[in-house]
Design a protein around this motif. Structure first.
Motif, mmCIF file in Angstrom:
data_model
loop_
_atom_site.group_PDB
_atom_site.id
_atom_site.type_symbol
_atom_site.label_atom_id
_atom_site.label_comp_id
_atom_site.label_asym_id
_atom_site.label_seq_id
_atom_site.Cartn_x
_atom_site.Cartn_y
_atom_site.Cartn_z
ATOM 1 N N GLN A 199 0.827 -1.208 0.000
ATOM 2 C CA GLN A 199 0.000 0.000 0.000
ATOM 3 C C GLN A 199 0.858 1.254 0.000
ATOM 4 N N VAL A 200 1.958 1.233 0.761
ATOM 5 C CA VAL A 200 2.867 2.385 0.767
ATOM 6 C C VAL A 200 3.416 2.623 -0.635
ATOM 7 N N GLU A 201 3.811 1.552 -1.314
ATOM 8 C CA GLU A 201 4.359 1.681 -2.657
ATOM 9 C C GLU A 201 3.309 2.217 -3.636
ATOM 10 N N GLN A 202 2.070 1.747 -3.493
ATOM 11 C CA GLN A 202 0.996 2.226 -4.373
ATOM 12 C C GLN A 202 0.725 3.714 -4.138
ATOM 13 N N GLN A 203 0.708 4.114 -2.879
ATOM 14 C CA GLN A 203 0.460 5.529 -2.586
ATOM 15 C C GLN A 203 1.598 6.407 -3.078
ATOM 16 N N ARG A 204 2.809 5.936 -2.894
ATOM 17 C CA ARG A 204 3.955 6.734 -3.365
ATOM 18 C C ARG A 204 3.934 6.846 -4.892
ATOM 19 N N LYS A 205 3.520 5.794 -5.561
ATOM 20 C CA LYS A 205 3.424 5.842 -7.024
ATOM 21 C C LYS A 205 2.349 6.841 -7.455
ATOM 22 N N ARG A 206 1.223 6.882 -6.740
ATOM 23 C CA ARG A 206 0.174 7.853 -7.059
ATOM 24 C C ARG A 206 0.710 9.275 -6.945
ATOM 25 N N LEU A 207 1.413 9.540 -5.864
ATOM 26 C CA LEU A 207 1.971 10.878 -5.679
ATOM 27 C C LEU A 207 3.031 11.185 -6.726
ATOM 28 N N ASP A 208 3.872 10.209 -7.018
ATOM 29 C CA ASP A 208 4.923 10.423 -8.012
ATOM 30 C C ASP A 208 4.322 10.649 -9.401
ATOM 31 N N ASP A 209 3.231 9.948 -9.717
ATOM 32 C CA ASP A 209 2.578 10.160 -11.020
ATOM 33 C C ASP A 209 2.056 11.589 -11.144
ATOM 34 N N ILE A 210 1.482 12.097 -10.052
ATOM 35 C CA ILE A 210 0.992 13.479 -10.076
ATOM 36 C C ILE A 210 2.153 14.449 -10.300
ATOM 37 N N ILE A 211 3.238 14.250 -9.563
ATOM 38 C CA ILE A 211 4.389 15.149 -9.680
ATOM 39 C C ILE A 211 4.988 15.094 -11.088
ATOM 40 N N GLN A 212 5.145 13.885 -11.627
ATOM 41 C CA GLN A 212 5.731 13.767 -12.964
ATOM 42 C C GLN A 212 4.816 14.368 -14.028
ATOM 43 N N SER A 213 3.507 14.175 -13.862
ATOM 44 C CA SER A 213 2.565 14.754 -14.822
ATOM 45 C C SER A 213 2.616 16.280 -14.784
ATOM 46 N N GLN A 214 2.638 16.838 -13.571
ATOM 47 C CA GLN A 214 2.707 18.294 -13.445
ATOM 48 C C GLN A 214 4.062 18.821 -13.920
ATOM 49 N N ARG A 215 5.107 18.059 -13.652
ATOM 50 C CA ARG A 215 6.447 18.457 -14.114
ATOM 51 C C ARG A 215 6.481 18.535 -15.646
ATOM 52 N N GLN A 216 5.849 17.566 -16.287
ATOM 53 C CA GLN A 216 5.818 17.555 -17.740
ATOM 54 C C GLN A 216 5.016 18.732 -18.283
ATOM 55 N N ARG A 217 3.937 19.069 -17.593
ATOM 56 C CA ARG A 217 3.151 20.222 -18.014
ATOM 57 C C ARG A 217 3.978 21.505 -17.928
ATOM 58 N N LEU A 218 4.669 21.682 -16.799
ATOM 59 C CA LEU A 218 5.497 22.876 -16.653
ATOM 60 C C LEU A 218 6.616 22.900 -17.694
ATOM 61 N N LYS A 219 7.181 21.748 -17.980
ATOM 62 C CA LYS A 219 8.260 21.681 -18.958
ATOM 63 C C LYS A 219 7.764 22.116 -20.331
ATOM 64 N N SER A 220 6.535 21.731 -20.665
ATOM 65 C CA SER A 220 5.987 22.133 -21.968
ATOM 66 C C SER A 220 5.739 23.630 -22.042
ATOM 67 N N LEU A 221 5.613 24.284 -20.868
ATOM 68 C CA LEU A 221 5.440 25.736 -20.822
ATOM 69 C C LEU A 221 6.779 26.464 -20.689
ATOM 70 N N GLY A 222 7.893 25.732 -20.679
ATOM 71 C CA GLY A 222 9.211 26.340 -20.617
ATOM 72 C C GLY A 222 9.817 26.415 -19.232
ATOM 73 N N PHE A 223 9.223 25.735 -18.254
ATOM 74 C CA PHE A 223 9.746 25.779 -16.888
ATOM 75 C C PHE A 223 10.805 24.703 -16.674
ATOM 76 N N GLN A 224 11.686 24.980 -15.734
ATOM 77 C CA GLN A 224 12.639 23.990 -15.250
ATOM 78 C C GLN A 224 12.718 24.123 -13.738
ATOM 79 N N GLY A 225 12.894 22.970 -13.059
ATOM 80 C CA GLY A 225 12.947 23.039 -11.607
ATOM 81 C C GLY A 225 13.220 21.691 -10.985
ATOM 82 N N ASP A 226 13.112 21.657 -9.662
ATOM 83 C CA ASP A 226 13.338 20.437 -8.892
ATOM 84 C C ASP A 226 12.006 19.949 -8.337
ATOM 85 N N ASP A 227 11.788 18.647 -8.458
ATOM 86 C CA ASP A 227 10.591 18.008 -7.913
ATOM 87 C C ASP A 227 11.066 16.820 -7.093
ATOM 88 N N ILE A 228 10.891 16.882 -5.780
ATOM 89 C CA ILE A 228 11.433 15.852 -4.883
ATOM 90 C C ILE A 228 10.305 15.280 -4.031
#
Length: 334
Positions: free
Chosen positions: A201-230
């Motif tokens: 369950q911990v792994e599933q929850q962490r994957k859910r959170l990581d998917d959100i972060i990676q999806s948002q990171r990709q959105r920002l990247k398409s708008l020209g942003f760069q940054g750290d997501d930890i």
């Protein structure tokens, strides 16, 4: 014969009619054996019913009943014990009616509170998902409108595919909100999990959170942003309330970066955990350093929720650098 006839009516008459007939028949039978007892029982029943339906009328009827009992016993030796007995006789049905009325009021208040919380949760979900999806789509469209159309057909198709994916995500979030409005929560049960199930369950929850972060990171990247997501690690599964709050707040933080931050300056979003708290940090530079950016309606709602469970929500805006430090408990119901 009377009881048989009444039982036969249960199959054809409404329930309240059958209950009323049973009550009338019961009082009629009592009247045959003891009229005074029947009057007393009927009076006490009326006091209880009136106290439940209209407490003020029930209290008045109890006073009237006490006065009537006192007047009836005036011809006899009226002692203190008789008065106490009559008071108890009148107070018993009165207390029963009041108690049932209070219980019903509490249940109605609890149901109203749950309905209000469900609506607030749905409104927050709509804001954090659908409105942010649409805002991101508008940003992408504005970005494309200020650029020359691509000569490469494949690049043009990729842009259309990106916009279609955003629209599909917004539609999926709409369906989730509709299902949430239609869903009625049943009683919650606590299930003891083994270590293997806990790790899964911990792994599933962490994957859910990581998917959100990676999806948002990709959105920002398409708008020209760069940054750290930890994203940090946690040992025990997060409660549904904490996980829901964390997911929504991440979506809102990234949406704020996309709307208000300067894409040419590095941003940072980190999520960490200690034994008792979730710690979320975010920082970026505003597009216009002269503009003082507050929280907005989305993060303001999160601040109210977090502070209501003894969390902290600190925001600084210094020379165009916006940062937030958010902490809330792991084990509190939100």
């Amino acid at each position: 014969m009377l009881v048989s006839a009444l039982c036969a009516m249960l199959g054809v008459a409404p329930v309240w009619v059958s209950c009323l007939l049973f009550a009338v028949a019961g009082y009629a039978l009592l009247w045959l054996f003891s009229p005074l007892t029947t009057i007393m029982i009927a009076t006490l029943t009326a006091i209880a019913v009136l106290s439940f339906v209209k407490p003020h009328a029930g209290a008045g009827s109890a006073v009237i009943a006490f006065v009537a009992l006192t007047a009836n016993n005036m011809q006899n030796n009226l002692t203190a014990s008789n008065i106490v007995g009559m008071i108890i006789i009148c107070l018993c049905p009165l207390s029963l009616g009041f108690g049932l009325n209070l219980l019903l009021a509490r249940r109605q208040a609890a149901a109203a509170l749950k309905q209000r919380l469900d609506r607030e949760h749905t409104a927050r979900h709509l804001h954090d998902t659908i409105s942010n999806d649409l805002a991101y789509m508008i940003l992408r469209i504005d970005q494309a409108s200020h650029r020359d159309p691509p000569f490469d057909q494949n690049q043009y198709q990729r842009q259309l595919a990106d916009l279609r994916a955003i629209a599909a995500t917004a539609l999926d979030h709409t369906h989730q909100a509709i299902r949430q409005l239609e869903h009625t929560d049943g009683p919650s049960t606590h299930i003891v999990q083994s270590d293997g199930e806990t790790d899964k369950q911990v792994e599933q929850q962490r994957k859910r959170l990581d998917d959100i972060i990676q999806s948002q990171r990709q959105r920002l990247k398409s708008l020209g942003f760069q940054g750290d997501d930890i994203l940090g690690t946690f040992d025990q599964p997060l409660t549904d309330d904490v996980l829901d709050l964390l997911e929504g707040m991440l979506n809102e933080l990234y949406a704020n970066i996309a709307k208000h931050a300067d894409p040419n300056v590095w941003y940072a979003v980190t999520v960490s955990f200690d034994q008792r708290h979730v710690i979320v940090s975010a920082s970026d530079a505003l597009k216009d350093a002269g503009i003082q950016l507050g929280l907005g309606s989305g993060l303001e709602r999160y601040r109210a929720i977090i502070e209501s469970v003894s969390g902290t929500f600190a925001v600084t805006d210094d020379s165009g650098i916006w940062s937030a430090e958010i902490t809330f408990p792991l084990c509190r119901r939100l």
